[in-house]
Design an enzyme around this catalytic site. Structure first.
Site, PDB file in Angstrom:
ATOM      1  CE  LYS A 182      -0.152  -0.223   4.980  1.00 12.82           C
ATOM      2  NZ  LYS A 182      -0.627  -1.070   6.064  1.00 12.82           N
ATOM      3  CE1 TYR A 196      14.754  32.252   1.405  1.00 12.40           C
ATOM      4  CE2 TYR A 196      14.656  29.847   1.551  1.00 12.40           C
ATOM      5  CZ  TYR A 196      14.560  31.020   0.806  1.00 12.40           C
ATOM      6  OH  TYR A 196      14.265  30.950  -0.521  1.00 12.40           O
TER       7      TYR A 196
HETATM    8  C1  LIG Z   1       0.037  -1.947   6.733  1.00 13.67           C
HETATM    9  C2  LIG Z   1      -0.602  -3.151   7.220  1.00 13.67           C
HETATM   10  C3  LIG Z   1       0.162  -4.273   7.589  1.00 13.67           C
HETATM   11  C4  LIG Z   1       1.665  -4.291   7.619  1.00 13.67           C
HETATM   12  O1  LIG Z   1       2.119  -3.679   8.788  1.00 13.67           O
HETATM   13  P1  LIG Z   1       3.675  -3.647   9.154  1.00 13.67           P
HETATM   14  O2  LIG Z   1       3.731  -3.130  10.547  1.00 13.67           O
HETATM   15  O3  LIG Z   1       4.289  -2.713   8.191  1.00 13.67           O
HETATM   16  O4  LIG Z   1       4.148  -5.024   9.017  1.00 13.67           O
HETATM   17  C5  LIG Z   1      -0.521  -5.417   7.927  1.00 13.67           C
HETATM   18  N1  LIG Z   1      -1.866  -5.460   7.916  1.00 13.67           N
HETATM   19  C6  LIG Z   1      -2.621  -4.407   7.581  1.00 13.67           C
HETATM   20  C7  LIG Z   1      -4.087  -4.520   7.613  1.00 13.67           C
HETATM   21  C8  LIG Z   1      -2.029  -3.208   7.235  1.00 13.67           C
HETATM   22  O5  LIG Z   1      -2.766  -2.171   6.904  1.00 13.67           O
END
Ligand SMILES: *Cc1c(COP(=O)(O)O)cnc(C)c1O
Length: 658
Positions: free
Chosen positions: A326, A552
């Protein structure tokens, strides 16, 4: 269908392999010289190899080798034999004298086929013939075959052509070295219209034949090509440097050649890198390659594989793995990472939104993909692209079901049921499960999996809470399965869940940050490899006089003449402005140096007063080894996840396999 590459190196090995594989279709590509030393003669080697086809119905082979042709015909006269090659007496062969810019034309028995081939060296062409013949035999249509041949990718480190510095072309063939592959590589050079050429060549390993004879033959092949410079690496080959007609230099190892700086002086040439794996001459590629971007996010795909395999090693062999890609694969590049994972047989991919899944499908990802956040306007897209939604409420269930009906999908559509177990984000609660199962009974949907998410698997002090979540999941998923009357896959562990609550792996786990080499547990972290390297180069170095200011709002003032470097990354690249003014550091020559003054949109300044030998153009590490990604996240007062997903898309992503 399974495709197996079978190789032997000694007499009597093939019978054992034949016992394992019994190939229906046998393909004999090439009789190499690599293991010839272990056999009395080439004939013996061929006899050994063709034992593989004892029970094959069809044997496809390179008929340009007369001995192979003769042996197969003598031993297997009752089988279907198909020969291919350059010679016209093969059943499948190339038409001669086709100009380079036109499609190649193949005579396939009575039929003529024409298709483009991007590389025209002998090895690529014979591979194309072998592929074509096998696909024909499997009954594919010509159109499909041409599509497949077009989709062939050049194999990395095998005759890969790269744009080099100083208008050179680098041909990287650093995967292996024997006489045959040397011949192929030398032939490949003729594809290019460069007048001048140079060669890097190493010892040929694994041959115990007479090395004087071997290197005589090598030098004759090389001398035909009229190289300008020949660089020999290794003790063995260096003994025969006299045999090479070009201006020849010898080196003990690759580093010595790098240090000599000979290579970086070459201009406007084609440079062939040809070496045995052990010499790691691909290092030369790094030096010679033209880099088009100063600021890059370098992603090491093999490190991802290492990290996946490490997590797998903790699990039962039957436990499936979903990789969470994702948010553009945590900022690293959704397609590139997914393609690599697909190649390495990941079971599932997880994306946040339908669009991300669509992009993957369009680019050829065929692995099942779960959409964690199926927005209500995206249901049709989800169905059209064969994506699988997470269903977390009755509202979503109903709307999605309507979309499935409308689409005319006539099988049970796969969905994934999310249970609420303590995160309080999305999911069905225990009192909803009865109604859920009843609703599902009436719908043409298939619960592919039941899952939940741990809120604190990375927080040791919340162990009790996590165990409670796991308990609720066990109970509720168990109840739901009973009511459904069939058993979907179950999963709840994310990366730190895999390492801390391994016993609760159920049928699948979902890996995310662990893939990228991060873990809150220092013992685990030690066994993972770092994947991401954010690098840039120094644009300018100046000595700022005593009492002057930098950047800046004049936030940094010098109290002595101070060496300051400017680097071309800023908050628009994803470096938070709050780590300016000596909160954060970057690495130069493995030393940490502070960011001084306010961070600008596209640039920032760093204090390099303490280090010597720095020059403009030198590499600066924003994070990788020093500082590490975790240290960098600490400067930013956030977590590694946010750092990675905040890096701007304008930072060029580069994929390497170290
Ligand atoms: C992002 C996500 C993961 C992975 O989590 P990590 O801590 O990066 O391993 C697993 N399950 C779901 C539903 C997620 O959204």
């Amino acid at each position: 269908m399974g495709i197996f590459e079978v190789g032997i190196s000694k007499p009597d090995e093939m019978e054992k392999l034949e016992n394992i594989f019994h190939p229906q279709i046998g393909l004999l590509t090439h009789i190499g010289t690599a293991h010839l030393a272990n056999f009395k003669s080439e004939e013996d080697l061929i006899n050994e190899k063709i034992k593989l086809f004892k029970d094959s119905e069809v044997i496809i082979y390179n008929g340009d080798n007369i001995l192979v042709d003769k042996k197969l015909k003598a031993l297997y006269s009752s089988k279907k034999l198909i020969s291919y090659g350059f010679k016209q007496d093969n059943q499948v062969y190339f038409k001669r004298n086709i100009p380079k810019e036109e499609n190649v034309v193949v005579q396939y028995f009575g039929e003529e086929l024409s298709f483009p081939v991007h590389q025209r060296d002998e090895a690529t062409l014979t591979n194309a013939l072998a592929l074509l013949t096998v696909l024909k035999e499997l009954g594919l249509e010509n159109k499909k075959i041409v599509e497949k041949i077009n989709a062939l990718k050049a194999v990395e480190m095998r005759l890969e052509a790269i744009e080099g510095i100083k208008n050179n072309i680098i041909i990287n063939d650093s995967f292996n070295l024997d006489l045959d592959s040397l011949k192929t590589a030398l032939q490949f050079l003729n594809e290019y219209n460069k007048q001048k050429k140079s060669l890097v060549l190493t010892d040929i390993l694994g041959v115990n034949s007479n090395s004087e004879e071997l290197y005589h033959e090598v030098s004759e092949l090389v001398n035909e090509q009229k190289f300008d410079f020949v660089f020999l690496i290794g003790h063995e080959i260096s003994k025969y440097s006299e045999l090479f007609k070009a201006k020849t230099f010898t080196f003990i190892n690759t580093q010595e050649l790098i240090d000599s700086k000979h290579l970086t002086e070459i201009e406007n040439q084609i440079i062939l890198l040809k070496g045995a794996r052990k010499f790691e001459i691909e290092k030369l590629k790094d030096i010679l390659e033209l880099r088009k971007h100063d600021t890059v996010l370098e992603i090491n795909l093999n490190a991802i594989l290492h990290n996946i395999n490490f997590h797998k090693s903790l699990l039962k062999p039957t436990t499936k793995m979903m990789a969470m890609v994702k948010a553009n694969a945590y900022g690293l590049g959704s397609y590139e990472v997914s393609e690599f994972l697909q190649h390495h047989h990941i079971d599932y991919l997880g994306v946040a939104f339908a669009d991300e899944g669509v992009e993957l499908r369009k680019k050829g990802i065929t692995v099942p993909i779960v959409v964690m956040n199926p927005e209500q306007h995206s249901y049709e897209t989800i169905i059209a692209y064969n994506l699988e939604p997470e269903i977390y409420s009755f509202r979503v269930l109903e709307l999605f079901y309507q979309a499935v009906k409308k689409s005319g999908y006539d099988k049970k559509y796969p969905i994934h049921i999310k249970l609420e177990t303590g995160m309080h984000r999305l999911g069905f609660k225990d009192f909803e499960l009865k109604e859920l199962s009843q609703t599902l009974h009436h719908k043409n949907l298939k619960v592919q999996s039941i899952f939940s998410h741990l809120s604190s698997s990375d927080v040791p002090s919340e162990k009790e809470f996590t165990l409670h979540q796991l308990e609720i999941f066990e109970k509720n998923s168990g109840n739901l399965i009973k009511m459904l009357g069939y058993t979907p896959v179950r999963h709840i562990l994310n990366s730190s869940g895999i390492t801390s609550y391994t016993n609760h792996q159920y049928d699948m786990v979902r890996i995310g940050i662990g893939m990228l080499g991060e873990s809150p547990n220092s013992e685990i972290k030690k066994q993972l490899r770092s994947v991401v390297s954010f690098k840039t180069v120094i644009s300018q170095i100046s000595v700022v006089e005593n009492g002057e200011s930098v950047g800046y709002s004049r936030k940094f003032k010098t109290d002595h003449p101070t060496k300051i470097a400017t680097i071309p990354v800023g908050y628009a690249d994803g470096i938070p402005r709050l780590i300016g003014n000596q909160v954060g550091n970057v690495g130069i020559h493995k030393t940490l140096v502070p960011i001084v003054g306010n961070i600008c949109m596209d640039m920032m300044m760093i204090n390099i007063d303490e280090i010597s030998n720095v020059k403009e153009g030198d590499t600066v590490t924003v994070f990788n080894a020093k500082p590490t990604l975790k240290e960098f996240a600490d400067y930013c007062k956030t977590i590694t996840y946010e750092v990675l997903t905040s890096i701007s898309p304008r930072v060029k992503r580069i994929y390497v396999k170290d």
